[in-house]
Design a protein around this motif. Sequence first.
Motif, PDB file in Angstrom:
ATOM      1  N   ARG A 186      22.575 -13.751 -34.486  1.00  0.00           N
ATOM      2  CA  ARG A 186      23.650 -12.896 -34.988  1.00  0.00           C
ATOM      3  C   ARG A 186      23.933 -13.269 -36.426  1.00  0.00           C
ATOM      4  O   ARG A 186      24.173 -14.445 -36.741  1.00  0.00           O
ATOM      5  CB  ARG A 186      24.920 -13.080 -34.166  1.00  0.00           C
ATOM      6  CG  ARG A 186      26.074 -12.183 -34.653  1.00  0.00           C
ATOM      7  CD  ARG A 186      27.298 -12.340 -33.780  1.00  0.00           C
ATOM      8  NE  ARG A 186      27.918 -13.660 -33.962  1.00  0.00           N
ATOM      9  CZ  ARG A 186      28.879 -14.133 -33.179  1.00  0.00           C
ATOM     10  NH1 ARG A 186      29.301 -13.409 -32.144  1.00  0.00           N
ATOM     11  NH2 ARG A 186      29.400 -15.321 -33.416  1.00  0.00           N
ATOM     12  N   TYR A 241      34.440 -10.505 -39.663  1.00  0.00           N
ATOM     13  CA  TYR A 241      33.562 -10.713 -38.512  1.00  0.00           C
ATOM     14  C   TYR A 241      33.150  -9.412 -37.850  1.00  0.00           C
ATOM     15  O   TYR A 241      32.161  -9.375 -37.101  1.00  0.00           O
ATOM     16  CB  TYR A 241      34.242 -11.598 -37.473  1.00  0.00           C
ATOM     17  CG  TYR A 241      34.353 -13.052 -37.878  1.00  0.00           C
ATOM     18  CD1 TYR A 241      33.697 -13.543 -39.001  1.00  0.00           C
ATOM     19  CD2 TYR A 241      35.121 -13.944 -37.123  1.00  0.00           C
ATOM     20  CE1 TYR A 241      33.787 -14.876 -39.364  1.00  0.00           C
ATOM     21  CE2 TYR A 241      35.226 -15.279 -37.471  1.00  0.00           C
ATOM     22  CZ  TYR A 241      34.568 -15.741 -38.605  1.00  0.00           C
ATOM     23  OH  TYR A 241      34.671 -17.051 -38.953  1.00  0.00           O
ATOM     24  N   GLU A 300      27.585 -15.721 -41.977  1.00  0.00           N
ATOM     25  CA  GLU A 300      27.499 -16.766 -40.964  1.00  0.00           C
ATOM     26  C   GLU A 300      26.366 -16.394 -40.027  1.00  0.00           C
ATOM     27  O   GLU A 300      26.187 -15.205 -39.700  1.00  0.00           O
ATOM     28  CB  GLU A 300      28.798 -16.871 -40.154  1.00  0.00           C
ATOM     29  CG  GLU A 300      29.927 -17.555 -40.884  1.00  0.00           C
ATOM     30  CD  GLU A 300      31.153 -17.708 -39.990  1.00  0.00           C
ATOM     31  OE1 GLU A 300      31.089 -17.258 -38.815  1.00  0.00           O
ATOM     32  OE2 GLU A 300      32.163 -18.261 -40.454  1.00  0.00           O
ATOM     33  N   HIS A 318      24.433 -17.328 -36.285  1.00  0.00           N
ATOM     34  CA  HIS A 318      24.562 -17.961 -34.979  1.00  0.00           C
ATOM     35  C   HIS A 318      23.332 -17.634 -34.144  1.00  0.00           C
ATOM     36  O   HIS A 318      22.627 -16.656 -34.404  1.00  0.00           O
ATOM     37  CB  HIS A 318      25.804 -17.464 -34.231  1.00  0.00           C
ATOM     38  CG  HIS A 318      27.093 -17.785 -34.907  1.00  0.00           C
ATOM     39  ND1 HIS A 318      27.578 -17.075 -36.001  1.00  0.00           N
ATOM     40  CD2 HIS A 318      28.041 -18.766 -34.661  1.00  0.00           C
ATOM     41  CE1 HIS A 318      28.734 -17.566 -36.391  1.00  0.00           C
ATOM     42  NE2 HIS A 318      29.035 -18.608 -35.581  1.00  0.00           N
ATOM     43  N   TYR A 319      23.070 -18.479 -33.139  1.00  0.00           N
ATOM     44  CA  TYR A 319      22.033 -18.131 -32.163  1.00  0.00           C
ATOM     45  C   TYR A 319      22.637 -18.268 -30.769  1.00  0.00           C
ATOM     46  O   TYR A 319      23.605 -18.993 -30.538  1.00  0.00           O
ATOM     47  CB  TYR A 319      20.795 -19.027 -32.304  1.00  0.00           C
ATOM     48  CG  TYR A 319      20.975 -20.433 -31.774  1.00  0.00           C
ATOM     49  CD1 TYR A 319      20.610 -20.757 -30.448  1.00  0.00           C
ATOM     50  CD2 TYR A 319      21.518 -21.446 -32.578  1.00  0.00           C
ATOM     51  CE1 TYR A 319      20.787 -22.055 -29.970  1.00  0.00           C
ATOM     52  CE2 TYR A 319      21.691 -22.734 -32.103  1.00  0.00           C
ATOM     53  CZ  TYR A 319      21.324 -23.031 -30.779  1.00  0.00           C
ATOM     54  OH  TYR A 319      21.509 -24.293 -30.296  1.00  0.00           O
ATOM     55  N   SER A 320      22.031 -17.559 -29.805  1.00  0.00           N
ATOM     56  CA  SER A 320      22.424 -17.636 -28.405  1.00  0.00           C
ATOM     57  C   SER A 320      21.169 -17.782 -27.574  1.00  0.00           C
ATOM     58  O   SER A 320      20.145 -17.168 -27.890  1.00  0.00           O
ATOM     59  CB  SER A 320      23.188 -16.377 -27.973  1.00  0.00           C
ATOM     60  OG  SER A 320      23.397 -16.372 -26.581  1.00  0.00           O
ATOM     61  N   HIS A 331      28.682  -7.224 -38.441  1.00  0.00           N
ATOM     62  CA  HIS A 331      27.654  -8.129 -37.952  1.00  0.00           C
ATOM     63  C   HIS A 331      26.520  -7.324 -37.338  1.00  0.00           C
ATOM     64  O   HIS A 331      26.668  -6.123 -37.073  1.00  0.00           O
ATOM     65  CB  HIS A 331      28.237  -9.104 -36.932  1.00  0.00           C
ATOM     66  CG  HIS A 331      28.620  -8.434 -35.627  1.00  0.00           C
ATOM     67  ND1 HIS A 331      29.850  -7.868 -35.445  1.00  0.00           N
ATOM     68  CD2 HIS A 331      27.912  -8.254 -34.491  1.00  0.00           C
ATOM     69  CE1 HIS A 331      29.908  -7.353 -34.233  1.00  0.00           C
ATOM     70  NE2 HIS A 331      28.722  -7.568 -33.625  1.00  0.00           N
ATOM     71  N   TRP A 368      27.593 -18.329 -28.266  1.00  0.00           N
ATOM     72  CA  TRP A 368      26.973 -18.379 -29.595  1.00  0.00           C
ATOM     73  C   TRP A 368      27.135 -19.768 -30.184  1.00  0.00           C
ATOM     74  O   TRP A 368      28.201 -20.376 -30.081  1.00  0.00           O
ATOM     75  CB  TRP A 368      27.607 -17.343 -30.523  1.00  0.00           C
ATOM     76  CG  TRP A 368      27.274 -15.919 -30.103  1.00  0.00           C
ATOM     77  CD1 TRP A 368      28.039 -15.086 -29.385  1.00  0.00           C
ATOM     78  CD2 TRP A 368      26.078 -15.221 -30.414  1.00  0.00           C
ATOM     79  NE1 TRP A 368      27.426 -13.884 -29.194  1.00  0.00           N
ATOM     80  CE2 TRP A 368      26.193 -13.928 -29.817  1.00  0.00           C
ATOM     81  CE3 TRP A 368      24.909 -15.528 -31.108  1.00  0.00           C
ATOM     82  CZ2 TRP A 368      25.200 -12.956 -29.914  1.00  0.00           C
ATOM     83  CZ3 TRP A 368      23.914 -14.550 -31.205  1.00  0.00           C
ATOM     84  CH2 TRP A 368      24.067 -13.287 -30.596  1.00  0.00           C
ATOM     85  N   ASN A 369      26.067 -20.240 -30.814  1.00  0.00           N
ATOM     86  CA  ASN A 369      26.049 -21.556 -31.461  1.00  0.00           C
ATOM     87  C   ASN A 369      25.821 -21.375 -32.967  1.00  0.00           C
ATOM     88  O   ASN A 369      24.951 -20.597 -33.388  1.00  0.00           O
ATOM     89  CB  ASN A 369      24.934 -22.419 -30.879  1.00  0.00           C
ATOM     90  CG  ASN A 369      25.064 -22.562 -29.367  1.00  0.00           C
ATOM     91  OD1 ASN A 369      25.961 -23.206 -28.880  1.00  0.00           O
ATOM     92  ND2 ASN A 369      24.158 -21.919 -28.640  1.00  0.00           N
ATOM     93  N   LEU A 370      26.633 -22.093 -33.763  1.00  0.00           N
ATOM     94  CA  LEU A 370      26.561 -21.941 -35.215  1.00  0.00           C
ATOM     95  C   LEU A 370      25.270 -22.550 -35.758  1.00  0.00           C
ATOM     96  O   LEU A 370      24.909 -23.672 -35.429  1.00  0.00           O
ATOM     97  CB  LEU A 370      27.776 -22.610 -35.872  1.00  0.00           C
ATOM     98  CG  LEU A 370      27.843 -22.529 -37.405  1.00  0.00           C
ATOM     99  CD1 LEU A 370      28.006 -21.082 -37.866  1.00  0.00           C
ATOM    100  CD2 LEU A 370      29.002 -23.399 -37.916  1.00  0.00           C
ATOM    101  N   ASN A 426      27.372 -21.520 -41.732  1.00  0.00           N
ATOM    102  CA  ASN A 426      28.509 -20.632 -41.958  1.00  0.00           C
ATOM    103  C   ASN A 426      28.692 -20.264 -43.426  1.00  0.00           C
ATOM    104  O   ASN A 426      29.736 -19.712 -43.778  1.00  0.00           O
ATOM    105  CB  ASN A 426      29.790 -21.267 -41.421  1.00  0.00           C
ATOM    106  CG  ASN A 426      30.169 -22.521 -42.167  1.00  0.00           C
ATOM    107  OD1 ASN A 426      29.426 -22.979 -43.061  1.00  0.00           O
ATOM    108  ND2 ASN A 426      31.315 -23.114 -41.820  1.00  0.00           N
TER     109      ASN A 426
END
Length: 821
Positions: A766, A773, A728, A730-732, A776, A739-741, A744
């Motif tokens: 991430r 999880y 998966e 994600h970015y922030s 990572h 965190w935004n997907l 996935n």
Amino acid sequence: MIKKYFLLTNFIFLISLFCLNLQAQSVTIVQPNGGETLYSCEVYPITWNQSGSLSNYWNIDYSLDGGTIWASVASNFQSTTGEYLWTVPNVSSTTVLIRVRDAQNLSTQDISDSLFSINFPIQITSPVGGEVWQGLSTQQITWDAGGTSNTYQIHYSKNGGNTWIPIVTNYSSLTGTYDWTVPNDPGSNVIVRVRDAAQYCKQDISNVFEITPAQPVLLTPNGGEELWPGCSYQITWDQETFYSNVRLEYSDDNGVTWNTAFSSTSNNGSRNWTPPANIIPGNQYLIKASNTADFNVFDVSDAPFTILEPIEIINPMAGDTVYGCNLLAIEMIKSTCIGNFRVLYSLDNGATWSTIITSLSNTSNNNQIYENWTIPNGITTDEAIIRVERAFDNTVFAESEVFSIRPSNDITVTAPTPGESINASTTYQITWDNTPNVSGAYDLHYKTVSSGWTTIATNITGNAYNWNVPNMSASTVQIRVRDRNNTCKANITENFTIIPDQPILLGPNGGEEFWPGCSYPITWDASTFYTNPTIQYSSDSGSTWTTIWSTSTNNGSRNWGVPIGATPGDNYLIKIFNSGNSTLHDVSDAPFTIKTPLTVIEPDETDTLIGCTTFPIRFETSGCIGSLRISYSIDGGDNWTVIVSSLSNSTSGMRTYNWSVPNGINTDEAKIRVERAFDSSVFHESELFSIRPSDEIDVLTPTAGESVPALQPYEITWNHTPVVSEFEIHYSINDGGVWNLIDNNVSGTSFTWEPPNTPTSTARIRVRDRFNYCRHEVSDAFTITPAQPVLLTPNGGEELWPGCSYQITWDQETFYSNVRL
């Protein structure tokens, strides 16, 4: 000449007329005209003759000093008859004149030809003032009278005449005398008034005199009487001889000192008096009765009277000798009015007392005998006393003279002997001798100084008995052997000693292991204890002791809850002994152990834990200390993070908790702490160990500080180990805060991403295991730069009319905020 003559003639004529007029107008007093005697307050007719042309308005005056000073009787009094009814003033004079004159021609007047007199109609001649008359004495009131009806009212006043009190009304007297029984009404400002009953104006008032109190008369008691304490007697007096409420006092010393019986009682001639039950007996008593208005006016009993002893014991008498088990007749003379009696006896001349009867009815006879006292046996004394007292008030009592008591010798105990020591829980032979005066059947008892008599055996025949000695510690034990059919006949030994058994502790007795907070039985041989035991423990092989129970029921066992805070150690002992006697005791044969409530075993200093792995935390615990909390620290214990807040804990011994090690930690100062969930003071911490992060994923791009344009395709890349295959991403834009997907379900080692048009310098990527999880990796921070804005219309060549509306358009995705046009 003629004119002068005319004038002279007229003048002479006028003079003649005036003279004629003077002769025509006249007044002549008829009475009083001299020599008369008038009396004050009488109505007397003043008469006169008149002639001529008068006004018929008259001024009438009188003078008491022969005409020097005049006082008005009437002014402008109209009369054509020549009479005025004059109320003679209340004065006395022998130089009185009357004057009558025309109110409108004052020169027309007449005056009495000679002096006349005015006398008082009543003149009191006794009292004259200053006399002192005693109440209830007979005194003569006298007066001179003239011009009265000879019928009188006589009053007296104690306040200068403000108020009057009748003495006699309608009293006829030609001699002016009255025999007055002076009232017992003292006063120093007394006056008498005598006035005519027909005409109150005719009166006289005496000068001030004094009435003194009558001599009070006490009637009873008046000497020679005999009074019983507590009984009611009547004090009587002549009430006429008292002028106020009566104060009653009594003296027990022939009048030297006085005690108040009644501070104020109504003057009705009698009052019942009850001499207090605790009054001092004596023959010098007096009663004093005085006026409450003046205590100095009193009467006292003519001779002393007697108040008798409330109780007097006449049997037993001094020198009497009485014997145990016999009846003694206690005889007394006493007041019948002081309630029931308590009867007691003393064997030590009154130092201590024992009750014979708590409430003996007080008979109606002054002589009373109590015949039901059986003299207790076993007593030898020459200091015996009988005491009789009020049942509810021991301050009223009498004591007999000293007499002697001797014991009955029908039974004599021969064993045990005085001072003998006997071991508890053994069999001991009690022996005794007897005379033929006993029944041959016996009851045996024993007692200690702290207990009553306890039965050993009943209805024993012969002269010996084998006694199973009870387990006790006592140095004041006595045996009593008593005739079963006559309990008075008995003999009691002197004191002897019972030596108690050695106490026996059964467990813990060495080698046991106890967990704090858990309950374990302490057991003992109950038969070796004679009281409830005291139980203590020591943590230092007996150097010091702590009490568990100061007294515990002697049933052989009691569960001990080991204190959670007890210091762990292997030098524990239990001590047990009879409460109050620690000399004889028993202690555990060998030490036992109290374990540590919590001990962390693993991880230890040799362990290095990897993030995202499961590690078994192993610890030893007491199962009796409640739920546990497990925490970890990555800074040597300065800060703690909870792993589990409440772990169930009900079994003592070794426990394991599988911990998922968090990722991203790199420390050599990690610790595990296990503690009570609700009491952090009970805890244990592991040794320091290491934690390293997991390395299954390694983000390659973006790199630290890299600038990535928004809305442009950008390749995210990473490496991974074979244990990971799906990811998966994600970015922030706020350094990992949110965190935004991105996607996935990604496989491989790269992903093309179009960054959002959200400029930031704290962006991160991430990449994590889709199925775990914990595995990572987060990139370093990078920058997202804004997209190039795109305007769509108007974009060139358009023609626009003023005042008309046209649409400006743009590619909104290329803007990241509101638009300025």
